[in-house]
Design a protein around this motif. Structure first.
Motif, PDB file in Angstrom:
ATOM      1  N   ARG A  14       0.875  -1.178   0.000  1.00 56.68           N
ATOM      2  CA  ARG A  14       0.000   0.000   0.000  1.00 56.68           C
ATOM      3  C   ARG A  14       0.903   1.215   0.000  1.00 56.68           C
ATOM      4  O   ARG A  14       1.684   1.424   0.931  1.00 56.68           O
ATOM      5  CB  ARG A  14      -0.906  -0.002   1.224  1.00 56.68           C
ATOM      6  N   HIS A  15       0.838   2.006  -1.045  1.00 59.10           N
ATOM      7  CA  HIS A  15       1.689   3.189  -1.155  1.00 59.10           C
ATOM      8  C   HIS A  15       0.988   4.400  -0.559  1.00 59.10           C
ATOM      9  O   HIS A  15      -0.182   4.648  -0.843  1.00 59.10           O
ATOM     10  CB  HIS A  15       2.020   3.444  -2.624  1.00 59.10           C
ATOM     11  N   VAL A  16       1.727   5.156   0.256  1.00 53.15           N
ATOM     12  CA  VAL A  16       1.228   6.408   0.819  1.00 53.15           C
ATOM     13  C   VAL A  16       2.270   7.490   0.560  1.00 53.15           C
ATOM     14  O   VAL A  16       3.433   7.346   0.940  1.00 53.15           O
ATOM     15  CB  VAL A  16       0.966   6.289   2.341  1.00 53.15           C
ATOM     16  N   ASP A  17       1.856   8.555  -0.089  1.00 56.67           N
ATOM     17  CA  ASP A  17       2.708   9.724  -0.300  1.00 56.67           C
ATOM     18  C   ASP A  17       2.503  10.645   0.890  1.00 56.67           C
ATOM     19  O   ASP A  17       1.458  11.266   1.029  1.00 56.67           O
ATOM     20  CB  ASP A  17       2.333  10.408  -1.608  1.00 56.67           C
ATOM     21  N   ALA A  18       3.508  10.737   1.747  1.00 58.33           N
ATOM     22  CA  ALA A  18       3.377  11.531   2.968  1.00 58.33           C
ATOM     23  C   ALA A  18       3.850  12.963   2.789  1.00 58.33           C
ATOM     24  O   ALA A  18       3.867  13.723   3.751  1.00 58.33           O
ATOM     25  CB  ALA A  18       4.148  10.859   4.103  1.00 58.33           C
ATOM     26  N   GLY A  19       4.247  13.338   1.581  1.00 54.40           N
ATOM     27  CA  GLY A  19       4.670  14.704   1.327  1.00 54.40           C
ATOM     28  C   GLY A  19       5.891  14.785   0.434  1.00 54.40           C
ATOM     29  O   GLY A  19       6.748  15.629   0.623  1.00 54.40           O
ATOM     30  N   SER A  20       5.998  13.915  -0.543  1.00 52.84           N
ATOM     31  CA  SER A  20       7.199  13.860  -1.376  1.00 52.84           C
ATOM     32  C   SER A  20       7.102  14.814  -2.567  1.00 52.84           C
ATOM     33  O   SER A  20       6.071  15.423  -2.814  1.00 52.84           O
ATOM     34  CB  SER A  20       7.428  12.438  -1.874  1.00 52.84           C
ATOM     35  N   CYS A  21       8.195  14.861  -3.325  1.00 54.72           N
ATOM     36  CA  CYS A  21       8.259  15.696  -4.525  1.00 54.72           C
ATOM     37  C   CYS A  21       7.780  14.942  -5.763  1.00 54.72           C
ATOM     38  O   CYS A  21       7.838  15.472  -6.866  1.00 54.72           O
ATOM     39  CB  CYS A  21       9.683  16.175  -4.743  1.00 54.72           C
ATOM     40  N   ASN A  22       7.341  13.706  -5.625  1.00 52.90           N
ATOM     41  CA  ASN A  22       6.848  12.810  -6.665  1.00 52.90           C
ATOM     42  C   ASN A  22       7.936  12.135  -7.483  1.00 52.90           C
ATOM     43  O   ASN A  22       7.637  11.402  -8.410  1.00 52.90           O
ATOM     44  CB  ASN A  22       5.853  13.489  -7.612  1.00 52.90           C
ATOM     45  N   GLY A  23       9.203  12.349  -7.156  1.00 53.85           N
ATOM     46  CA  GLY A  23      10.275  11.637  -7.845  1.00 53.85           C
ATOM     47  C   GLY A  23      10.227  10.151  -7.552  1.00 53.85           C
ATOM     48  O   GLY A  23      10.393   9.312  -8.448  1.00 53.85           O
ATOM     49  N   CYS A  24      10.000   9.797  -6.298  1.00 55.51           N
ATOM     50  CA  CYS A  24       9.924   8.378  -5.916  1.00 55.51           C
ATOM     51  C   CYS A  24       8.691   7.706  -6.516  1.00 55.51           C
ATOM     52  O   CYS A  24       8.734   6.521  -6.849  1.00 55.51           O
ATOM     53  CB  CYS A  24       9.909   8.235  -4.395  1.00 55.51           C
ATOM     54  N   GLU A  25       7.614   8.449  -6.661  1.00 57.75           N
ATOM     55  CA  GLU A  25       6.406   7.885  -7.253  1.00 57.75           C
ATOM     56  C   GLU A  25       6.638   7.517  -8.719  1.00 57.75           C
ATOM     57  O   GLU A  25       6.164   6.489  -9.183  1.00 57.75           O
ATOM     58  CB  GLU A  25       5.224   8.855  -7.138  1.00 57.75           C
ATOM     59  N   HIS A  26       7.379   8.369  -9.429  1.00 57.56           N
ATOM     60  CA  HIS A  26       7.675   8.070 -10.829  1.00 57.56           C
ATOM     61  C   HIS A  26       8.517   6.802 -10.939  1.00 57.56           C
ATOM     62  O   HIS A  26       8.276   5.967 -11.810  1.00 57.56           O
ATOM     63  CB  HIS A  26       8.396   9.247 -11.491  1.00 57.56           C
ATOM     64  N   GLU A  27       9.498   6.661 -10.062  1.00 58.18           N
ATOM     65  CA  GLU A  27      10.344   5.466 -10.087  1.00 58.18           C
ATOM     66  C   GLU A  27       9.563   4.223  -9.650  1.00 58.18           C
ATOM     67  O   GLU A  27       9.784   3.140 -10.182  1.00 58.18           O
ATOM     68  CB  GLU A  27      11.574   5.661  -9.205  1.00 58.18           C
ATOM     69  N   LEU A  28       8.651   4.377  -8.707  1.00 60.48           N
ATOM     70  CA  LEU A  28       7.812   3.251  -8.285  1.00 60.48           C
ATOM     71  C   LEU A  28       6.876   2.829  -9.415  1.00 60.48           C
ATOM     72  O   LEU A  28       6.665   1.632  -9.635  1.00 60.48           O
ATOM     73  CB  LEU A  28       7.012   3.628  -7.037  1.00 60.48           C
ATOM     74  N   THR A  29       6.341   3.786 -10.139  1.00 58.38           N
ATOM     75  CA  THR A  29       5.507   3.478 -11.304  1.00 58.38           C
ATOM     76  C   THR A  29       6.324   2.753 -12.367  1.00 58.38           C
ATOM     77  O   THR A  29       5.852   1.786 -12.973  1.00 58.38           O
ATOM     78  CB  THR A  29       4.900   4.767 -11.889  1.00 58.38           C
ATOM     79  N   LEU A  30       7.555   3.193 -12.558  1.00 55.00           N
ATOM     80  CA  LEU A  30       8.429   2.535 -13.528  1.00 55.00           C
ATOM     81  C   LEU A  30       8.769   1.118 -13.077  1.00 55.00           C
ATOM     82  O   LEU A  30       8.853   0.199 -13.887  1.00 55.00           O
ATOM     83  CB  LEU A  30       9.696   3.357 -13.734  1.00 55.00           C
ATOM     84  N   ALA A  31       8.936   0.911 -11.771  1.00 55.72           N
ATOM     85  CA  ALA A  31       9.221  -0.435 -11.251  1.00 55.72           C
ATOM     86  C   ALA A  31       8.030  -1.367 -11.458  1.00 55.72           C
ATOM     87  O   ALA A  31       8.204  -2.580 -11.555  1.00 55.72           O
ATOM     88  CB  ALA A  31       9.588  -0.367  -9.772  1.00 55.72           C
ATOM     89  N   SER A  32       6.842  -0.817 -11.530  1.00 60.68           N
ATOM     90  CA  SER A  32       5.641  -1.628 -11.761  1.00 60.68           C
ATOM     91  C   SER A  32       5.352  -1.838 -13.245  1.00 60.68           C
ATOM     92  O   SER A  32       4.444  -2.572 -13.595  1.00 60.68           O
ATOM     93  CB  SER A  32       4.424  -0.960 -11.119  1.00 60.68           C
ATOM     94  N   SER A  33       6.135  -1.183 -14.098  1.00 64.21           N
ATOM     95  CA  SER A  33       5.913  -1.287 -15.547  1.00 64.21           C
ATOM     96  C   SER A  33       6.346  -2.664 -16.059  1.00 64.21           C
ATOM     97  O   SER A  33       7.013  -3.422 -15.356  1.00 64.21           O
ATOM     98  CB  SER A  33       6.702  -0.187 -16.264  1.00 64.21           C
ATOM     99  N   PRO A  34       5.984  -3.005 -17.288  1.00 64.57           N
ATOM    100  CA  PRO A  34       6.336  -4.326 -17.831  1.00 64.57           C
ATOM    101  C   PRO A  34       7.839  -4.585 -17.923  1.00 64.57           C
ATOM    102  O   PRO A  34       8.261  -5.726 -17.933  1.00 64.57           O
ATOM    103  CB  PRO A  34       5.714  -4.316 -19.226  1.00 64.57           C
ATOM    104  N   TYR A  35       8.674  -3.549 -17.957  1.00 64.87           N
ATOM    105  CA  TYR A  35      10.121  -3.768 -18.056  1.00 64.87           C
ATOM    106  C   TYR A  35      10.673  -4.417 -16.784  1.00 64.87           C
ATOM    107  O   TYR A  35      11.450  -5.360 -16.837  1.00 64.87           O
ATOM    108  CB  TYR A  35      10.839  -2.450 -18.344  1.00 64.87           C
ATOM    109  N   TYR A  36      10.279  -3.891 -15.611  1.00 65.62           N
ATOM    110  CA  TYR A  36      10.739  -4.453 -14.339  1.00 65.62           C
ATOM    111  C   TYR A  36       9.751  -5.479 -13.792  1.00 65.62           C
ATOM    112  O   TYR A  36      10.148  -6.444 -13.171  1.00 65.62           O
ATOM    113  CB  TYR A  36      10.977  -3.342 -13.317  1.00 65.62           C
TER     114      TYR A  36
END
Length: 152
Positions: free
Chosen positions: A29-51
């Motif tokens: 369960r992902h919770v954004d507690a106040g980030s700049c969204n850089g980690c969210e982009h990388e987490l989305t990429l980790a969930s992509s078909p490549y990874y």
């Protein structure tokens, strides 16, 4: 369909392939507690078909009631402290918390100090720390896979 599955099972037995690894999964369960969204982009990429984290049994869920791991990005802001605690207490036992990124670990915070409660480990017990600003998708996957190996 049943014939195809039966044929695949026979083929796996004939080739002496190991049985599929079952029961090794983590619901995140992902919770954004106040980030700049850089980690969210990388987490989305980790969930992509490549990874493809799903092939390892790692999947993002919409509710903390279905989660094994609370994946927190960003420093905990004063407005996100209570929702973060509510999500943590809604999770079933045993529950784990993963802090993703340097901001969640309390390093290199952007903004004024009065807007932040602090790092995630000041609010919740953190079991996994993934450093980086932002961490690469392969680092995220490797850390979460280590956590799944710890669990079993």
């Amino acid at each position: 369909m049943l014939t195809l599955l039966r044929d695949l099972r026979r083929l796996r037995q004939a080739a002496a392939l190991p049985r599929p690894d079952r029961g090794r999964s983590l619901a995140l369960r992902h919770v954004d507690a106040g980030s700049c969204n850089g980690c969210e982009h990388e987490l989305t990429l980790a969930s992509s078909p490549y990874y493809d984290l799903q092939r390892f049994g790692l999947g993002l869920v919409a509710s903390p009631r279905h989660a094994d791991v609370l994946l927190v990005t960003g420093p905990v802001t004063s407005r996100m402290r209570e929702p973060l605690l509510a999500a943590y207490h809604a999770m079933p036992e045993p529950r784990r918390v993963a802090a993703l990124g340097d901001c969640a670990l309390g390093c290199n915070l952007l903004g004024t100090r009065d807007a932040f409660v602090g790092a995630v480990d000041e609010v919740l017990p953190v079991a996994l720390r993934i450093s980086g600003c932002p961490p690469r998708p392969d680092e995220i996957a490797a850390a979460l896979l280590a956590l799944i190996d710890e669990r079993y």
